[in-house]
Enzyme design. Structure first.
Site, PDB file in Angstrom:
ATOM      1  N   CYS A 436      20.442   6.752 -20.667  1.00 31.32           N
ATOM      2  CA  CYS A 436      19.931   5.728 -19.769  1.00 31.32           C
ATOM      3  C   CYS A 436      18.585   5.400 -20.584  1.00 31.32           C
ATOM      4  O   CYS A 436      18.333   5.856 -21.615  1.00 31.32           O
ATOM      5  CB  CYS A 436      19.835   5.680 -18.369  1.00 31.32           C
ATOM      6  N   ASP A 437      18.016   4.006 -20.022  1.00 32.06           N
ATOM      7  CA  ASP A 437      16.749   3.834 -20.586  1.00 32.06           C
ATOM      8  C   ASP A 437      15.655   4.785 -20.758  1.00 32.06           C
ATOM      9  O   ASP A 437      15.033   4.811 -21.794  1.00 32.06           O
ATOM     10  CB  ASP A 437      16.300   2.571 -19.826  1.00 32.06           C
TER      11      ASP A 437
END
Length: 526
Positions: A436-437
C-alpha cells in the site's frame, strides 16, 4: 486482467494540501518506531523519568553515579563546582538519529537509495548548523538533495564511458552532498532556526493567552477532510520534539492524536444512532480507541455534518484540560491509540492526559447525543436509518483513495468486483507481499488476514509480508494491492504476479489466493 478505474479525484487547494501532508507523513510514519524508542528511553532515564539514570539519560554527577568509562562532558554547577555530565542517549538520538532517518526516508521517496544517501549528507549540515532539533530541516533537505541528485544524474545519463560509472556516480554524489551540507550549515539552518522560533513563539503566545484550545477549530474539521497531516507532521511534531528537549514533554502531541473526541461521537451513535450506523459503532470504537485509526469515525460525522461541532468541542476540551494540568507527551503517539498515548505519557502528566481524554470524550458524546436525539424523528420519517455507505464513499473521496478500514463498515465483500485471480498463474508461490502507500496500516492488516488463512489451510513454506509500493524490489512471487494501486505496483514489480482487491480486511479473493497457493505449491496447474 480487468481492473476498476480509480475514481476521479477532486482538484483544488484541498487536494494539494492532502498530497503535501501525505508526503510529509510518508517521511515520518516509517520512522515512528525510532520516535517510540527515543520516547521510551526519555520516559525511563532522564532526571524526571520513571527510572532516572544519568548514564543513559545524560545528566548527573559522576561522583554519585560512577562508571568513569561513560562518555562525559565537563559542566559547571550553580555553586561553581565542576562535575561530569553524561552525554547519554536522549540528546544524540533527538539531535542526529531522528532527523537523519527522516532525511533518508525523504530522499528515498524521491530517488531511491542514492537520494537517501545524498539527502542524509545534506541534512547533516543543517543539524550541525542549528541549536535545535532539525526535523523541519530534514524534511526540506532530504527530498531537495535527492531531487537535485536525480536532475544531475539525468545530465550524463547514458553518456558515461564503460568502466567509469562507479567513479562518476560516487564522486558526483559525494561532491553534491558536501556542497549541500555546507549550504545547509550556513544558509538553510539559520532560516529554519528563525522559522522554528517564530512558530514556537506563536504557540507560546496562544498558551499564555489560554487560546491554544482554539486550534481545534481548524484541526478537527481538518482531520475529517484529511488535511491534518501537513500541520501535524510539518508543525506539531517538530515543535513538540523541541519542547520535549526543553521541558521533557509537549502538549502539541495531543492536539491531533487525542482519541477522546472520536470516542465520544462513536459512543453517541452506539446509544442513539440508527440502523447500520448504530450497529457498527461499537466495533468502530475498538478500532479507533485501541487501534488508533481515527479515520474510522469520519463517516459518522459526514452522515450528520453538524457533529463536527461535537468533534471541535471535544478537541478544545482535551487541549484545555492538558493546558490546565500542564500535561503532555514525551514523543508522538502514533497511531493515536490510547495505548500509545499512555506509553508516551510521563508520570507527572498521567492525571492530566487521562482526564483530557475522558473530558474530550464526555463533551463530544454529550453534544453528539443531543444532535442525534434531536434529529431522530426526522431521520426516521425521511427513511434515513443510518445507511453509512454514502458517508464512507464521501470519506474515501476526501482521503483521495479507498480505505480498507472503512470498507469494513459496509457489507463485507459486496464491493469486491473484478477478476478473482488477477494475473496469478501456475507459478510457484513462496513470497506474498501486500503493498500500500505507506506499507503499514491497511497492508499490515491484509497480510495478517491472509497469513491466518494460509496457516489454517495447512500451507507451509510461504511468507506473507507487507511493505510500501515504493519499496517493492521485484522479487515477490505474488503482490496483492488495492485495485487503485495495482498499476503502480506492476511498474515497481513487473515480474511478479498481481492480484487486486477492494477491501484488505474482508476480500473473498483471499480464499482464491489460498487455493492458488495450495494448487501451485503442490505441483498442480492453474
Amino acid at each position: 486482467m480487468t481492473t476498476t478505474s480509480s475514481p476521479a479525484k477532486p482538484g483544488g487547494t484541498r487536494v494539494r494540501v492532502q498530497r503535501f501532508g501525505t508526503f510529509l507523513s510518508g517521511m515520518v510514519m516509517p520512522n515512528i518506531a525510532a520516535f517510540i524508542a527515543w520516547g521510551l528511553i526519555t520516559a525511563f532515564f532522564i532526571a524526571t523519568g520513571w527510572l532516572p539514570n544519568g548514564i543513559l539519560g545524560g545528566f548527573g554527577n559522576a561522583d554519585v553515579i560512577g562508571w568513569q568509562g561513560a562518555a562525559t562532558a565537563l559542566a559547571q554547577a550553580d555553586d561553581g563546582t565542576t562535575f561530569q555530565r553524561y552525554v547519554g542517549l536522549v540528546g544524540p538520538m533527538i539531535t542526529y538519529l531522528l532527523p537523519l532517518l527522516i532525511a533518508n526516508t525523504g530522499g528515498r521517496m524521491i530517488y531511491g537509495e542514492r537520494g537517501g544517501v545524498v539527502g542524509t549528507i545534506a541534512t547533516m549540515g543543517v543539524i550541525v548548523g542549528s541549536s535545535i532539533p532539525m526535523f523541519i530541516g530534514a524534511m526540506i533537505m532530504g527530498p531537495l538533495a535527492a531531487w537535485l541528485m536525480k536532475k544531475i544524474d539525468a545530465i550524463w545519463d547514458g553518456k558515461i564511458k564503460a568502466g567509469f560509472e562507479m567513479l562518476v556516480n560516487n564522486f558526483s554524489a559525494g561532491i553534491l552532498g558536501a556542497i549541500l551540507a555546507i549550504v545547509g550549515f550556513f544558509g538553510i539552518a539559520p532560516i529554519i532556526t528563525t522559522l522554528s522560533a517564530l512558530l514556537e513563539s506563536v504557540v507560546n503566545w496562544l498558551v499564555a493567552l489560554s487560546l491554544l484550545p482554539l486550534v481545534s477549530i481548524f484541526v478537527e474539521p481538518g482531520k475529517i477532510l484529511f488535511l491534518n497531516n501537513a500541520i501535524n507532521h510539518g508543525v506539531f511534531t517538530p515543535l513538540g520534539v523541541q519542547q520535549v528537549e526543553e521541558s521533557g514533554k509537549s502538549i502539541l502531541f495531543l492536539i491531533e492524536a487525542n482519541p477522546g473526541p472520536g470516542l465520544g461521537i462513536l459512543l453517541a451513535y452506539s446509544f442513539f444512532g440508527l440502523g447500520i450506523a448504530r450497529a457498527s459503532a461499537p466495533g468502530a470504537i475498538i478500532i479507533q480507541f485501541f487501534g488508533g485509526i481515527h479515520e474510522i469515525y469520519f463517516p459518522y460525522v459526514l452522515m450528520k455534518p453538524l457533529l463536527v461541532v461535537a468533534a471541535i468541542a471535544g478537541g478544545m476540551t482535551g487541549v484545555a484540560v492538558n493546558a490546565l494540568f500542564q500535561s503532555g507527551l514525551r514523543a508522538p503517539a502514533s497511531p493515536g491509540s490510547i495505548i500509545a498515548v499512555l506509553i508516551q505519557t510521563p508520570f507527572t502528566s498521567m492525571v492530566g492526559v487521562v482526564l483530557s481524554v475522558l473530558a474530550a470524550a464526555a463533551v463530544s458524546f454529550t453534544i453528539a447525543a443531543i444532535i442525534l436525539r434531536a434529529s431522530r424523528k426526522r431521520d426516521l420519517a425521511a427513511g434515513n436509518a443510518g445507511d453509512i455507505s454514502a458517508a464512507v464513499a464521501a470519506t474515501e473521496s476526501n482521503k483521495g483513495k479507498k480505505s480498507s478500514v472503512l470498507g469494513g463498515l459496509v457489507a463485507e465483500g459486496t464491493s469486491d468486483t473484478g477478476s478473482a485471480t488477477g494475473t496469478a498463474t501456475a507459478t510457484l508461490v513462496k513470497n506474498i507481499v501486500f503493498a500500500c502507500d505507506a506499507g503499514m496500516g491497511s497492508s499490515a492488516m491484509g497480510a495478517s488476514v491472509l497469513r491466518n488463512k494460509i496457516k489454517k489451510a495447512g500451507v507451509t513454506d510461504v511468507t506473507v509480508t507487507n511493505q510500501s509500493i515504493a519499496n517493492l524490489t521485484g522479487d515477490a512471487d505474488l503482490v496483492i494491492t488495492h485495485q487503485d494501486l495495482t498499476d503502480r505496483a506492476r511498474e515497481k514489480s513487473p515480474n511478479s504476479q498481481h492480484i487486486s482487491v477492494d477491501n484488505f480486511m474482508n476480500s473473498p479473493k483471499y480464499d482464491d489466493v489460498v487455493e492458488i497457493v495450495k494448487r501451485n505449491n503442490d505441483g498442480g496447474t492453474a
